[in-house]
Write an enzyme that holds these catalytic residues in place. Structure first.
Site, PDB file in Angstrom:
ATOM      1  N   SER A 289      -7.971  35.795-121.115  1.00 57.32           N
ATOM      2  CA  SER A 289      -8.986  36.637-122.154  1.00 57.32           C
ATOM      3  C   SER A 289      -9.289  36.207-123.012  1.00 57.32           C
ATOM      4  O   SER A 289      -8.460  35.347-123.755  1.00 57.32           O
ATOM      5  CB  SER A 289      -8.667  38.639-121.737  1.00 57.32           C
ATOM      6  OG  SER A 289      -9.741  39.267-123.039  1.00 57.32           O
TER       7      SER A 289
ATOM      8  N   GLU B 239      -9.183  37.714-125.887  1.00 55.22           N
ATOM      9  CA  GLU B 239      -8.718  38.799-126.683  1.00 55.22           C
ATOM     10  C   GLU B 239      -7.899  38.212-126.655  1.00 55.22           C
ATOM     11  O   GLU B 239      -6.289  38.403-127.634  1.00 55.22           O
ATOM     12  CB  GLU B 239      -8.712  40.283-125.719  1.00 55.22           C
ATOM     13  CG  GLU B 239      -9.917  40.772-126.005  1.00 55.22           C
ATOM     14  CD  GLU B 239      -9.409  41.755-126.999  1.00 55.22           C
ATOM     15  OE1 GLU B 239      -9.209  41.537-128.350  1.00 55.22           O
ATOM     16  OE2 GLU B 239     -11.529  42.023-127.361  1.00 55.22           O
TER      17      GLU B 239
ATOM     18  N   TYR C  36      -3.228  45.260-124.967  1.00 51.92           N
ATOM     19  CA  TYR C  36      -4.068  43.828-124.013  1.00 51.92           C
ATOM     20  C   TYR C  36      -4.129  42.697-123.936  1.00 51.92           C
ATOM     21  O   TYR C  36      -3.759  41.578-123.375  1.00 51.92           O
ATOM     22  CB  TYR C  36      -5.732  44.451-123.851  1.00 51.92           C
ATOM     23  CG  TYR C  36      -6.357  43.674-122.679  1.00 51.92           C
ATOM     24  CD1 TYR C  36      -6.391  44.070-121.514  1.00 51.92           C
ATOM     25  CD2 TYR C  36      -7.757  42.730-122.821  1.00 51.92           C
ATOM     26  CE1 TYR C  36      -7.417  43.330-120.467  1.00 51.92           C
ATOM     27  CE2 TYR C  36      -7.819  42.310-122.213  1.00 51.92           C
ATOM     28  CZ  TYR C  36      -7.942  42.042-121.116  1.00 51.92           C
ATOM     29  OH  TYR C  36      -8.853  41.839-119.979  1.00 51.92           O
TER      30      TYR C  36
HETATM   31  C1  F7E Z   1     -12.984  39.773-123.857  1.00 44.22           C
HETATM   32  C2  F7E Z   1     -12.436  41.068-122.919  1.00 44.22           C
HETATM   33  O1  F7E Z   1     -14.368  42.116-123.186  1.00 44.22           O
HETATM   34  C3  F7E Z   1     -14.279  43.201-122.795  1.00 44.22           C
HETATM   35  O2  F7E Z   1     -13.575  43.732-124.118  1.00 44.22           O
HETATM   36  P1  F7E Z   1     -13.927  44.767-124.835  1.00 44.22           P
HETATM   37  O3  F7E Z   1     -14.473  43.706-125.561  1.00 44.22           O
HETATM   38  O4  F7E Z   1     -13.158  45.112-125.903  1.00 44.22           O
HETATM   39  O5  F7E Z   1     -15.149  45.171-124.028  1.00 44.22           O
HETATM   40  P2  F7E Z   1     -15.524  46.541-124.768  1.00 44.22           P
HETATM   41  O6  F7E Z   1     -17.614  46.755-123.806  1.00 44.22           O
HETATM   42  O7  F7E Z   1     -15.178  47.443-123.978  1.00 44.22           O
HETATM   43  O8  F7E Z   1     -15.751  46.651-126.107  1.00 44.22           O
HETATM   44  C4  F7E Z   1     -16.816  45.549-126.466  1.00 44.22           C
HETATM   45  C5  F7E Z   1     -17.298  46.130-128.054  1.00 44.22           C
HETATM   46  O9  F7E Z   1     -17.708  47.016-128.023  1.00 44.22           O
HETATM   47  C6  F7E Z   1     -17.310  48.212-128.915  1.00 44.22           C
HETATM   48  N1  F7E Z   1     -17.690  49.208-128.983  1.00 44.22           N
HETATM   49  C7  F7E Z   1     -18.665  50.324-129.909  1.00 44.22           C
HETATM   50  N2  F7E Z   1     -18.314  50.972-129.355  1.00 44.22           N
HETATM   51  C8  F7E Z   1     -17.940  51.203-128.368  1.00 44.22           C
HETATM   52  C9  F7E Z   1     -18.169  51.952-127.266  1.00 44.22           C
HETATM   53  O10 F7E Z   1     -18.597  53.547-127.093  1.00 44.22           O
HETATM   54  N3  F7E Z   1     -17.163  52.233-126.103  1.00 44.22           N
HETATM   55  C10 F7E Z   1     -16.885  51.038-125.652  1.00 44.22           C
HETATM   56  N4  F7E Z   1     -15.602  50.686-124.706  1.00 44.22           N
HETATM   57  N5  F7E Z   1     -16.630  49.657-126.395  1.00 44.22           N
HETATM   58  C11 F7E Z   1     -17.575  49.741-128.088  1.00 44.22           C
HETATM   59  C12 F7E Z   1     -16.212  47.821-129.272  1.00 44.22           C
HETATM   60  O11 F7E Z   1     -15.459  48.215-130.236  1.00 44.22           O
HETATM   61  C13 F7E Z   1     -15.747  45.932-129.308  1.00 44.22           C
HETATM   62  O12 F7E Z   1     -15.832  45.455-130.290  1.00 44.22           O
HETATM   63  C14 F7E Z   1     -13.300  43.105-121.082  1.00 44.22           C
HETATM   64  O13 F7E Z   1     -14.020  42.128-119.924  1.00 44.22           O
HETATM   65  C15 F7E Z   1     -11.827  43.294-121.428  1.00 44.22           C
HETATM   66  O14 F7E Z   1     -11.428  42.788-120.072  1.00 44.22           O
HETATM   67  C16 F7E Z   1     -11.934  40.914-122.233  1.00 44.22           C
HETATM   68  O15 F7E Z   1     -11.252  40.542-121.696  1.00 44.22           O
END
Ligand code: F7E
Length: 328
Positions: A125, A127, A149
């Site tokens: 990832s 991350e 994570y």
């Molecule tokens: C590379 C990585 O990519 C993914 O993880 P993620 O990027 O954290 O995905 P997400 O959709 O939860 O968040 C994207 C962004 O969006 C922001 N955000 C704002 N408002 C909300 C909100 O309301 N919900 C969520 N979930 N995020 C929010 C949040 O803070 C972040 O900045 C997974 O595939 C993971 O497995 C992986 O490896």
């Protein structure tokens, strides 16, 4: 016939990967940690593969399955992929996304030592890079995670390198967020598109989000898994950044999704929910997939606008249908 084991086969990527492997004539086995009867209604493709019940945190059980199946390919996609949730369950995230991995690598190594041409592909990832200084990250970007994570994935990523150096065919795919209609509602793409559709249908009057200034490199999940299959077929294992190379903010995602349903003045419809803010969140993650382009002939074809359009269309469709293809 090539035999593949896919852990996390009930997830978004696991499903697309299993379907692409089946289409290529591979015998597919999948590891699922919930009863098959509970999974089949929303994941009908599982009926086409051989499912084995287990949890990757049962490292002995997973190693025993690998010894028994003697797969040619192992794709490790298991894990709770929610970065936000990893702050609430850091130990579980560490166990599933990190500690579970070396047991699988060791079991694959045993097969390789006995002459099997086994290839291991890890879903790593972006991350692992934390809040990187480089505007575009590649395979040499320093590993400096900033959340549980990312730390778990970083451990697994390094263990993959260690087993590769020991001679095992291991590829670690450094994945950026990649979406599809099968994405879990825990992720922002589904939160936004489901919220926009609910507003259009008059089911609610606003959408709640966390950090909308975060910038991410969003890709299309079905083509991301193609890179995993190609990595396994290379002469040697390697690390590969899999990304589009273009980042957009969450706010841009919101604006684009509302534009798809004809709403230009969306700001009054969006509120901040402090509970959705993470203790730490990378400002921007954007990948340089140059190595994958060169060695895997992989390049993304679905751009940001098309991605959002497909997700909004799917959410509109699902709002009038039983959501068969959507994971819960
Ligand atoms: C590379 C990585 O990519 C993914 O993880 P993620 O990027 O954290 O995905 P997400 O959709 O939860 O968040 C994207 C962004 O969006 C922001 N955000 C704002 N408002 C909300 C909100 O309301 N919900 C969520 N979930 N995020 C929010 C949040 O803070 C972040 O900045 C997974 O595939 C993971 O497995 C992986 O490896």
């Amino acid at each position: 016939m090539t035999v593949a084991l896919v852990t996390g086969v009930a997830g978004q990527d696991g499903g697309y990967l299993a379907q692409q492997l089946l289409a290529a004539g591979t015998e597919v086995h999948g590891l699922v940690h919930r009863p098959l009867e509970a999974l089949l209604p929303t994941r009908p493709w599982l009926a086409e593969i051989t499912c084995h019940r287990g949890d990757v945190t049962d490292t002995e059980g997973t190693a025993a399955l690998i010894r028994e199946l003697r797969p040619d390919r192992i794709f490790n996609l298991a894990g709770d992929s929610s970065v936000g949730r990893s702050w609430r369950t850091p130990e579980r995230t560490g166990a599933v996304c990190g500690v579970a991995v070396p047991a699988m690598l060791a079991a694959a190594g045993e097969l390789a030592d006995r002459g099997r041409d086994v290839r291991f592909v890890q879903a790593s990832s972006a991350e692992i890079f934390g809040n990187p200084a480089q505007p575009r990250q590649d395979e040499r970007t320093p590993i400096q995670p900033i959340n549980p994570y990312g730390a778990a994935k970083a451990y697994a990523h390094v263990m993959c390198r260690i087993y590769r150096d020991r001679g095992l065919h291991v590829s670690s795919m450094v994945l950026y967020p990649h979406e599809s209609p099968r994405r879990s509602p825990a992720f922002v793409s589904r939160t936004i598109t489901a919220g926009v559709v609910d507003i259009v249908r008059g089911r609610r009057d606003h959408l709640e989000l966390g950090n909308v200034s975060a910038r991410r490199d969003w890709g299309w999940a079905p083509e991301v898994v193609q890179a995993m299959i190609r990595a396994a077929e290379q002469p040697v294992g390697d690390d590969y950044v899999i990304a589009t190379g273009v980042a957009h903010s969450v706010e841009e995602f919101v604006a684009r999704a509302f534009a798809e349903v004809g709403i230009a003045d969306w700001r009054p419809l969006v509120r901040t929910d402090p509970a959705r803010l993470r203790p730490r969140d990378a400002a921007e993650l954007c990948g340089d997939a140059g190595r994958a382009r060169l060695l895997l002939a992989w390049h993304p074809t679905v751009g940001f606008d098309e991605l959002v359009r497909r997700l909004v269309d799917a959410a509109l469709h699902a709002s009038t249908q039983a959501p068969l293809a959507v994971l819960t």
